[in-house]
Write an enzyme that holds these catalytic residues in place. Structure first.
Site, PDB file in Angstrom:
ATOM      1  N   GLU A 190       8.569   4.851   4.839  1.00 41.32           N
ATOM      2  CA  GLU A 190       7.269   4.816   4.490  1.00 41.32           C
ATOM      3  C   GLU A 190       6.826   3.035   6.146  1.00 41.32           C
ATOM      4  OE1 GLU A 190       5.859   3.718   0.775  1.00 41.32           O
ATOM      5  OE2 GLU A 190       3.914   2.834   1.678  1.00 41.32           O
ATOM      6  N   GLU A 314      -0.710  -2.138  -5.845  1.00 37.77           N
ATOM      7  CA  GLU A 314      -0.594  -1.090  -5.490  1.00 37.77           C
ATOM      8  C   GLU A 314      -0.288   0.763  -6.534  1.00 37.77           C
ATOM      9  OE1 GLU A 314       0.905  -0.786  -1.393  1.00 37.77           O
ATOM     10  OE2 GLU A 314      -1.260  -1.036  -0.605  1.00 37.77           O
ATOM     11  N   ARG A 347       7.618  -9.772  -5.388  1.00 36.57           N
ATOM     12  CA  ARG A 347       6.400  -9.642  -4.170  1.00 36.57           C
ATOM     13  C   ARG A 347       5.382 -10.035  -4.423  1.00 36.57           C
ATOM     14  NH1 ARG A 347       5.582  -4.646  -1.312  1.00 36.57           N
ATOM     15  NH2 ARG A 347       4.990  -6.013   0.668  1.00 36.57           N
ATOM     16  N   ARG A 359     -10.342  -9.491  -2.143  1.00 35.47           N
ATOM     17  CA  ARG A 359      -9.263  -8.838  -2.539  1.00 35.47           C
ATOM     18  C   ARG A 359      -8.047  -9.433  -2.231  1.00 35.47           C
ATOM     19  NH1 ARG A 359      -5.652  -3.586   0.831  1.00 35.47           N
ATOM     20  NH2 ARG A 359      -4.115  -4.675   1.112  1.00 35.47           N
ATOM     21  N   ASP A 388      -2.861  -8.026   4.978  1.00 33.54           N
ATOM     22  CA  ASP A 388      -1.559  -6.964   5.038  1.00 33.54           C
ATOM     23  C   ASP A 388      -1.239  -7.031   6.272  1.00 33.54           C
ATOM     24  OD1 ASP A 388      -0.526  -4.720   4.670  1.00 33.54           O
ATOM     25  OD2 ASP A 388      -1.415  -3.573   4.299  1.00 33.54           O
ATOM     26  N   GLU A 409       7.505 -13.303   4.405  1.00 33.05           N
ATOM     27  CA  GLU A 409       7.673 -11.517   4.743  1.00 33.05           C
ATOM     28  C   GLU A 409       6.802 -11.010   5.300  1.00 33.05           C
ATOM     29  OE1 GLU A 409       7.538  -8.442   1.368  1.00 33.05           O
ATOM     30  OE2 GLU A 409       6.220  -7.113   2.690  1.00 33.05           O
ATOM     31  N   GLU A 415       2.826  -1.266  11.648  1.00 28.31           N
ATOM     32  CA  GLU A 415       2.341  -0.145  10.730  1.00 28.31           C
ATOM     33  C   GLU A 415       0.910  -0.478  11.554  1.00 28.31           C
ATOM     34  OE1 GLU A 415       1.783  -1.398   6.769  1.00 28.31           O
ATOM     35  OE2 GLU A 415      -0.180  -0.222   6.109  1.00 28.31           O
ATOM     36  N   HIS A 543      -9.327  -4.518   9.494  1.00 24.51           N
ATOM     37  CA  HIS A 543      -8.632  -3.629   9.037  1.00 24.51           C
ATOM     38  C   HIS A 543      -9.813  -2.442   9.497  1.00 24.51           C
ATOM     39  CE1 HIS A 543      -7.916  -0.983   4.713  1.00 24.51           C
ATOM     40  NE2 HIS A 543      -6.933  -1.760   5.017  1.00 24.51           N
TER      41      HIS A 543
HETATM   42  O1  GCW Z   1       1.357  -2.613   4.077  1.00 22.02           O
HETATM   43  C1  GCW Z   1       0.744  -1.622   3.045  1.00 22.02           C
HETATM   44  C2  GCW Z   1       1.307  -0.424   3.441  1.00 22.02           C
HETATM   45  C3  GCW Z   1       2.266   0.066   2.123  1.00 22.02           C
HETATM   46  C4  GCW Z   1       3.042  -0.628   1.205  1.00 22.02           C
HETATM   47  C5  GCW Z   1       1.822  -2.387   1.230  1.00 22.02           C
HETATM   48  C6  GCW Z   1       3.537  -3.203   0.446  1.00 22.02           C
HETATM   49  C7  GCW Z   1       5.809   0.095   0.986  1.00 22.02           C
HETATM   50  O2  GCW Z   1       0.450  -0.028   4.453  1.00 22.02           O
HETATM   51  O3  GCW Z   1       2.480   1.465   3.127  1.00 22.02           O
HETATM   52  O4  GCW Z   1       3.426  -0.510   0.830  1.00 22.02           O
HETATM   53  O5  GCW Z   1       1.700  -2.880   1.962  1.00 22.02           O
HETATM   54  O6  GCW Z   1       3.479  -4.550   1.502  1.00 22.02           O
HETATM   55  O7  GCW Z   1       3.721  -3.132  -0.840  1.00 22.02           O
END
Ligand code: GCW
Length: 699
Positions: A190, A314, A347, A359, A388, A409, A415, A543
């Site tokens: 992923e 998610e 997490r 969010r 994110d 983290e 990404e 984003h």
């Molecule tokens: O960054 C986002 C990603 C997901 C990822 C999620 C997370 C592993 O798009 O792919 O899933 O965060 O950190 O849990």
């Protein structure tokens, strides 16, 4: 294949000789920063030759053997000769390596207290005198520390630094220094952009791919000490006995390198593996299931590190499915691991669009009230920013807020940074994060001091980087993306390390010690982060992407969820642009301490590089340089795209100075990056122009 032999011509011989003297050795990036290329500089050579004649080190344990093998490999490469093994100090230039427990020579130095203070992973590298002989000592209280020390010593040689008057003492500032792999059991990764997973689950446990040891070696060279081998979107099967045996084979390979294996656990495993009807964390049968599972794991992997868990995030299962809290969930796993010394990294990446208008607020809202209720072997794992891994985010407000230990983290895999196509050196962004002042204990409370525990006296510290490695020959897809793996490791060891210094070390080890190469590549790396922000999401925009998280998609109205779209975040219309997170908007700023919450509540006192993160402002809002907001956006996008184009020409100055294969591979990537940057600029400016209705006139 038909092989024709051609006579070697004089010209051919000349070419070969010229090649040997310069950089023509074929390179594919596999050796990362551990290439050990011959030291050419005659003065350096002479100095190293004097300091390094003999090696006094045991090789009776797996780690000792690794140390000796590494030194031998390095000396053969760097100096063209191996050190002579000895069991006493017979000549000048002896390198002594060991622990007091196993090396009488080290014991004789009387450094035990000093070494003990540095811990089993720390080390001393010092020039010393034994009898009347000058020697160099690499000593540690633990064997793993000698391995780390050996790699540090080799770094000095690789980067062309003197080794004659050393007095180095190091200990890692953070206790747990992990990579998190988002690798799936089917071999896909992923958000991985460098090929498929190299664990090769199908071949385990009988066959461990040799790449696994090379991976562990690279990590050990950085001082990393743990790795989560499967994705946080965890397949419950990874906890099944057959998969535990496979994981054990990996753990066996990691162990002599000082790297512990951890697993991502699926919270619903008790049910999904078929045993129970529920995964309610307060159900005694569930607690029993986890205890038995932990016992089973430790019987197979005695030094197992623990679990990372993505729960109620998610779509992943979690304790809230049973109206229990994150603490209830984390604690049931923690209690199972406790007798064995394992930890849970729970997490904080949770959000719920149905509850929140913004969010970014959810994690703080969820976890602060639970502080004090977690078992003492639980860490809350928090991303650097609240959304994110966007190109620029403020630090997550949980840093400096929680009493529960925090696992930081960071995301090494790119990404949101052009995958493995764009060159973006991430250390400057991580530096910005570590240096941000949380004001937890008044001014001068940077994130780094919270992360390393010095601010609060916390001993339970850790950091995890989402890995950017894969089965590609060069590990990271883009040759220059190796710098991010490297930089993460160095920052995990010392979160105060500078981005420029790390880059310079990496370049000297990975590319060349030639000043022109070092200079050019270092400035390229250091310019790349801000350039990327400029051509993608300047001034706190975030984003602006769609499903692939690669291409510009500011128009993206994700039908699945508002907070997966782009328009939700930029909110552009005729009156302006930006997300209002002040008290008159979502009041996300309220999650920070004073004076940040006041400072960031007003556009005029908000750093302009985060303006649109915190504020919604009119297109004619005046920036500090006198330009309007619209003009400022035009300037950033234009500058970013131009700089990205300039990267190509800057790289081209290195032609012939670095090996051809890597040169050409990087050039092709930079050309694509340049084209993509122009596309980002054009797409975003023409899109936003529909609302601003103003001309695109860069400064
Ligand atoms: O960054 C986002 C990603 C997901 C990822 C999620 C997370 C592993 O798009 O792919 O899933 O965060 O950190 O849990």
């Amino acid at each position: 294949m038909r092989i024709t032999r051609r006579p070697v011509t004089v010209l051919g011989v000349l070419w070969l000789m010229a090649g040997a003297a310069s950089v023509a050795r074929a390179e594919d990036g596999y050796d990362v920063w551990l290439r050990y290329v011959r030291v050419e500089d005659p003065a350096m050579r002479a100095a190293y030759d004097r300091s390094l004649t003999t090696l006094l080190a045991r090789d009776d344990s797996p780690t000792e053997r690794l140390v000796v093998a590494e030194l031998s490999r390095a000396m053969t490469g760097l100096l063209g000769r191996n050190l002579v093994r000895a069991d006493s100090i017979a000549s000048s230039g002896t390198l002594v390596v060991g622990t007091p427990a196993r090396s009488p020579m080290v014991r004789g130095l009387g450094w035990d207290a000093r070494l003990a203070a540095l811990g089993p992973e720390g080390y001393v590298i010092a020039s010393a005198q034994i009898g009347d002989r000058p020697v160099t000592v690499i000593a540690s209280a633990g064997e793993i520390g000698t391995l780390h020390g050996a790699f540090h010593f080799l770094r000095l040689l690789q980067t062309g630094r003197p080794v004659s008057a050393l007095d180095i003492a190091e200990r890692p500032r953070l206790d747990r220094r992990l990579l998190n792999h988002w690798d799936n059991l089917d071999g896909s990764i992923e958000r991985g952009y460098a090929g498929r997973s190299f664990w090769m689950w199908d071949e385990l446990p009988d066959h461990v791919d040799p790449r696994v040891a090379d991976y562990a070696r690279a990590n050990a060279s950085l001082g990393l000490n743990g790795t989560v081998v499967n994705s946080v979107n965890a397949n419950p099967k990874s906890l099944r006995r057959d998969y535990l045996k496979k994981a054990a084979a990996l753990a066996d390979t990691f162990r002599p390198y000082g790297i512990r294996l951890y697993l991502a656990a699926n919270f619903a495993a008790p049910k999904m593996l078929g045993d129970l009807q529920t995964t309610d964390p307060l159900d005694p049968a569930v607690a029993r299931w986890w205890r038995a599972k932990a016992d089973e794991i430790y019987a197979i992997i005695p030094d197992f590190g623990g679990f990372v868990v993505k729960a109620n995030s998610e779509g992943q299962p979690g304790p809230q499915d049973y109206k229990r809290s994150h603490a209830d969930g984390a604690n049931v796993l923690a209690e199972a691991l406790r007798p064995h010394g394992g930890i849970v990294m729970w997490r904080a990446f949770v959000y719920n669009a149905d509850v929140d208008a913004d969010r970014t607020k959810r994690a703080y809202a969820e976890f602060v009230p639970l502080d004090d209720t977690f078992s003492d072997n639980v860490f809350v794992q928090v991303k650097n920013g609240p959304l994110d891994f966007q190109p620029r985010e403020p630090f997550h407000p949980l840093f400096g807020a929680l009493k529960t230990p925090v696992m930081t983290e960071l995301q090494i895999t790119q990404e949101y940074f052009g995958h493995s196509t764009h060159m973006v050196y991430l250390a400057p962004m991580w530096r910005e994060f570590f240096d941000a002042d949380t004001f937890t204990r008044g001014p001068g409370s940077p994130v780094s001091t919270f992360v390393d525990g010095s601010l609060t006296g916390e001993r339970r510290t850790g950091i995890a980087g989402v890995a950017n490695t894969g089965g590609d020959r060069n590990w990271t897809g883009h040759h220059l993306a190796q710098a991010n793996w490297y930089a993460f490791g160095r920052l995990a060891w010392n979160p105060d390390a500078g981005a420029a210094g790390i880059a310079e070390d990496w370049i000297r080890m990975t590319w060349s010690r030639e000043p022109a190469v070092v200079e050019t590549l270092r400035s390229l790396l250091l310019d790349s982060y801000e350039t990327y922000v400029d051509y993608t999401m300047p001034m706190g925009l975030h984003h602006l992407i769609g499903g692939d998280h690669y291409a510009p998609m500011p128009e993206n109205p994700d039908p699945r969820r508002a907070d997966w779209s782009a328009i939700y975040y930029h909110r552009a219309d005729a009156s302006g642009i930006g997300f209002d997170r002040t008290p008159s908007g979502s009041n996300y700023v309220g999650q920070y301490r004073s004076p940040l919450r006041e400072r960031w509540a007003a556009p005029s006192t908000t750093p302009e590089n985060l303006l649109l993160w915190f504020h919604r402002v009119p297109w004619d809002y005046r920036l500090s340089n006198g330009r309007t907001l619209w003009q400022g956006l035009v300037d950033h996008y234009t500058r970013g795209a131009e700089r990205a184009r300039g990267f190509v020409a800057r790289w081209q100055t290195l032609k012939g100075k670095v090996d051809q294969a890597r040169y050409a591979a990087v050039l092709a990537k930079l050309e694509q990056q340049s084209a993509d940057a122009a596309a980002w600029r054009d797409k975003c400016l023409t899109y936003f122009q529909q609302f601003s209705k103003r001309a695109i006139e860069p400064h």
